[in-house]
Write an enzyme that holds these catalytic residues in place. Structure first.
Site, PDB file in Angstrom:
ATOM      1  N   LYS A 110       0.817  -1.226   0.000  1.00 22.17           N
ATOM      2  CA  LYS A 110       0.000   0.000   0.000  1.00 22.17           C
ATOM      3  C   LYS A 110       0.847   1.272   0.000  1.00 22.17           C
ATOM      4  O   LYS A 110       0.470   2.272  -0.622  1.00 22.17           O
ATOM      5  CB  LYS A 110      -0.965   0.009   1.187  1.00 22.17           C
ATOM      6  CG  LYS A 110      -1.816  -1.247   1.321  1.00 22.17           C
ATOM      7  CD  LYS A 110      -2.675  -1.534   0.097  1.00 22.17           C
ATOM      8  CE  LYS A 110      -3.174  -2.971   0.110  1.00 22.17           C
ATOM      9  NZ  LYS A 110      -3.741  -3.427  -1.162  1.00 22.17           N
ATOM     10  N   GLU A 194      -1.726   8.674   7.742  1.00 17.72           N
ATOM     11  CA  GLU A 194      -2.572   9.565   6.945  1.00 17.72           C
ATOM     12  C   GLU A 194      -3.436  10.427   7.839  1.00 17.72           C
ATOM     13  O   GLU A 194      -3.758  10.037   8.958  1.00 17.72           O
ATOM     14  CB  GLU A 194      -3.529   8.741   6.055  1.00 17.72           C
ATOM     15  CG  GLU A 194      -2.869   8.127   4.860  1.00 17.72           C
ATOM     16  CD  GLU A 194      -3.845   7.304   4.030  1.00 17.72           C
ATOM     17  OE1 GLU A 194      -5.022   7.164   4.420  1.00 17.72           O
ATOM     18  OE2 GLU A 194      -3.405   6.795   2.995  1.00 17.72           O
ATOM     19  N   HIS A 229     -15.637  -3.088   7.634  1.00 19.47           N
ATOM     20  CA  HIS A 229     -14.945  -3.378   6.373  1.00 19.47           C
ATOM     21  C   HIS A 229     -15.586  -4.499   5.574  1.00 19.47           C
ATOM     22  O   HIS A 229     -15.021  -4.961   4.600  1.00 19.47           O
ATOM     23  CB  HIS A 229     -13.451  -3.648   6.616  1.00 19.47           C
ATOM     24  CG  HIS A 229     -12.844  -2.602   7.493  1.00 19.47           C
ATOM     25  ND1 HIS A 229     -12.696  -1.303   7.081  1.00 19.47           N
ATOM     26  CD2 HIS A 229     -12.409  -2.647   8.765  1.00 19.47           C
ATOM     27  CE1 HIS A 229     -12.181  -0.594   8.063  1.00 19.47           C
ATOM     28  NE2 HIS A 229     -12.004  -1.382   9.102  1.00 19.47           N
ATOM     29  N   ARG A 283      -8.372  -7.420  -9.244  1.00 15.02           N
ATOM     30  CA  ARG A 283      -9.211  -8.605  -9.492  1.00 15.02           C
ATOM     31  C   ARG A 283     -10.600  -8.144  -9.899  1.00 15.02           C
ATOM     32  O   ARG A 283     -10.919  -6.957  -9.837  1.00 15.02           O
ATOM     33  CB  ARG A 283      -9.329  -9.405  -8.196  1.00 15.02           C
ATOM     34  CG  ARG A 283      -9.957  -8.562  -7.090  1.00 15.02           C
ATOM     35  CD  ARG A 283     -10.391  -9.342  -5.870  1.00 15.02           C
ATOM     36  NE  ARG A 283     -11.222  -8.527  -5.005  1.00 15.02           N
ATOM     37  CZ  ARG A 283     -10.776  -7.736  -4.034  1.00 15.02           C
ATOM     38  NH1 ARG A 283      -9.481  -7.628  -3.785  1.00 15.02           N
ATOM     39  NH2 ARG A 283     -11.627  -7.040  -3.293  1.00 15.02           N
TER      40      ARG A 283
END
Ligand code: MV4
Length: 623
Positions: A110, A194, A229, A283
């Site tokens: 990431k 972040e 999530h 994907r």
């Protein structure tokens, strides 16, 4: 185009890929682990090969070789984003239907992905995603970025190991916690920092690239309605969002890594429309059907065309949005038990059909949801000319879903679809948590108990009639089947268990009350009554029958219900006496002591304190 492909997956996505393959005249090879021998995806394929498991690269490549498949579709999950698998396919001379190993790797890390995107001028959340992992340095970076900040593992996705830090004093310990979790989950403790956005929307862009350098986008999907999530509802287009700039950013992102195949560029967006790159999923995604419904395209067909070397079939200017689509994910899980996965047999399964309604599923009635795999039962996808029409179809379709045998989130989905927050498209990732009380209300069990008691009486009467007929002795008092109308008893008592709580029920005969009519379906399976009442499912276990069969007697060594182990009082090798407490299981806010059914020696203790267990899980093995 390929003549034969292998689908390295199971469940609905394996079935989904096979549908397109069949339509295009391509033969499909299923692979299956032992637990899936009878699964729908095996029956749906032209041929099937046994594999060790769905993560075994060697075993899957051996199946591809043995079947002569020219290409492998990885579906989603399992090996879909595994660069080693993509590389191993290439080495074995089989086409991997997906991006290159390099593109998978570029997006897998990431931090590295964010550095790449920064270079390509794709907007990023203000933050630090460099290599320096010194704790004091990261803390200074957090101060520079401004609190609150979010610490995220570089190697992960999906929220694991993330920590929100609201001020400097909390930073050091949050960093430690994040690194610890990242290390144990991903084997890599690097993190990025972040600025933390409070109420973001999750909006993602579907993109396609081909081996000729073309890249197009197929518009966005709003996946803000999530729970920890886990996506719950997804829709396209994103309500009230002008996605043109995001579409450009997504195409830029895909071009920057020479992307080939289907991909999704994930952004978080602030309520004012500003958006930032989060990650790219290399994907086909679970929620791809909403894009298919608004574009009229088959994304699996595009994947196959591109993997066989062809160009993307349409130009960007030829791609248009038609109407609105919403997907609801139907899971075997119990919202009232913090969405704990449910397992069991699907005793009855009925899905709505009709215009603008699509069901993607990989199970059938009689099939089983096991703890070994994802508990998704089906995806219900609807399409309408606009959001209101799609939402109306969603509500009608959800009302017609009938599932008996295990607890599902269908009732919860109906409530989300009916909620003001969702109807008025006040979308952000906190929608479900904010509306928890409305979405997961406590329910009145009384009508279910009444239905189960009446169903049990009818069952017992039928059983008595059967026995009497079989015995030939119609006058034996043991074989009464004259029901209660002629009998002298005034009532019949039952005790039902629901979610571990006892509910006594008394059926009084003769009282005629004006009742309310309900649409009811009840199925008896062992000692359980599975009741669907006006679309709502509950399982009620007959207590007396349970005691008689001993299935849930005090000494049971399997978990009587899903829960968490709070204490283990024994260990392997220990000699235990009958009735001795072995461990304590907490479920439904109650503690259940699991005791030894007989004298013996503990062979294995399968769980440690703090672990979650599924209903029926073996807790301790005695010998
Ligand atoms: C965020 C965020 C707020 N601010 N980043 C969660 C998983 C990962 N894919 C990104 N996630 C988030 N990143 C910043 N700077 C909030 C989330 C987040 C989230 C994002 C998308 C969908 C659902 C979410 C639920 C909780 C938190």
């Amino acid at each position: 185009m390929f003549e034969k492909i292998l689908i390295a997956n199971r469940g609905e996505i394996a079935c989904r890929v096979m549908r397109t393959a069949r339509r295009l005249g391509i033969r499909s090879v299923a692979v299956f682990a032992d637990a899936d021998r009878e699964a729908l995806h095996v029956k749906s394929a032209d041929e099937a090969k046994r594999i060790d498991n769905y993560l075994s690269i060697d075993s899957i490549l051996a199946a591809a070789r043995a079947s002569g498949a020219q290409a492998i579709h990885p579906g989603y999950g399992f090996l879909a984003e595994n660069e080693d698998f993509a590389a191993a396919c290439a080495k074995a001379g089989v086409v991997f239907i997906g991006p290159t190993p390099e593109a998978i790797a570029a997006m897998g890390d990431k931090s590295a992905a964010k550095r790449l995107m920064e270079k390509a001028k794709v907007p990023l959340v203000p933050g630090y995603h460099g290599e320096d992992q010194d704790a004091a340095f990261l803390e200074k970076e957090a101060v520079r970025i401004g609190f609150p900040v979010l610490i995220k593992p570089s190697a992960g996705g999906g929220g694991k190991g993330m920590r929100i830090v609201s001020d400097r004093t909390a930073f050091a310990s949050a960093l430690e916690g994040s690194k610890r979790e990242a290390k144990s989950s991903f084997g890599d403790d690097r993190v990025l920092i972040e600025r933390y956005l409070e109420r973001p929307r999750h909006i993602e862009m579907q993109v396609f690239g081909d081996s000729h350098g073309n890249v197009v986008h197929l518009f966005e999907r709003d996946c803000s309605v999530q729970r920890r999530h886990q996506k719950v509802l997804e829709e396209a287009p994103a309500p009230g969002f002008d996605s043109r700039k995001m579409a450009q950013a997504a195409v830029t992102a895909a071009k920057a890594i020479h992307y080939v195949g289907a991909g999704t560029v994930e952004f978080i967006a602030e309520q004012d429309g500003r958006f930032y790159f989060m990650e790219m999923n290399t994907r086909l995604q679970v929620e791809h059907p909403v894009t298919e419904m608004i574009t009229g395209l088959d994304l699996v067909e595009w994947q196959l065309l591109i993997a066989s070397g062809q160009e993307i079939p349409l130009k960007q200017t030829e791609l248009k949005v038609d109407g609105h689509a919403i997907e609801a994910r139907i899971y075997a899980e119990d919202p009232r038990r913090d969405f704990l996965p449910a397992t069991g047999r699907l005793l009855h399964l009925a899905f709505p059909r009709g215009e603008g309604v699509r069901i993607d599923t990989g199970v059938e009635a009689g099939g089983e949801i096991t703890p070994w795999y994802d508990p998704m039962i089906a995806k219900l996808v609807v399409h309408g000319r606009d959001r209101a029409a799609a939402l109306e179809r969603l509500r009608a379709a959800l009302a017609d879903v009938e599932i008996l045998g295990l607890t599902t989130n269908v009732e919860f989905l109906r409530r989300v679809a009916a909620s003001h927050a969702f109807s008025s498209a006040q979308l952000d990732t906190g929608l479900i948590e904010r509306n928890r009380a409305e979405l997961i209300p406590s329910v009145d069990l009384e009508p279910f108990l009444a239905a189960a008691a009446l169903a049990e009486l009818a069952h017992e009467e039928a059983e008595a009639r059967r026995l009497a007929t079989a015995s030939g002795d119609l006058y034996s008092p043991w074989h009464r089947f004259d029901g209660w109308q002629l009998g002298s008893e005034a009532h019949h008592d039952f005790v039902f268990l629901e979610s571990g709580v006892e509910h006594p029920v008394r059926v009084r005969f003769g009282d005629a009350h004006q009742g309310k009519a309900s649409k009811t379906r009840a199925i008896r399976d062992g000692n359980d009554w599975h009741v669907l009442l006006d679309g709502v499912y509950r399982r009620l276990s007959l207590k007396s029958e349970l005691a008689a069969s001993g299935a849930e007697a005090a000494g049971s060594l399997t978990a009587p219900m899903p829960g968490r182990i709070v204490k283990v009082m024994t260990r392997a090798g220990a000699k235990v006496g009958k009735g001795e407490a072995l461990l304590i299981l907490e479920a439904m806010k109650m503690e259940h002591t699991i005791t030894a059914p007989a004298d013996g020696t503990v062979k294995t203790v399968h769980y440690a304190a703090g672990e979650q267990v599924l209903e029926g899980a073996e807790l301790v093995t005695l010998e």
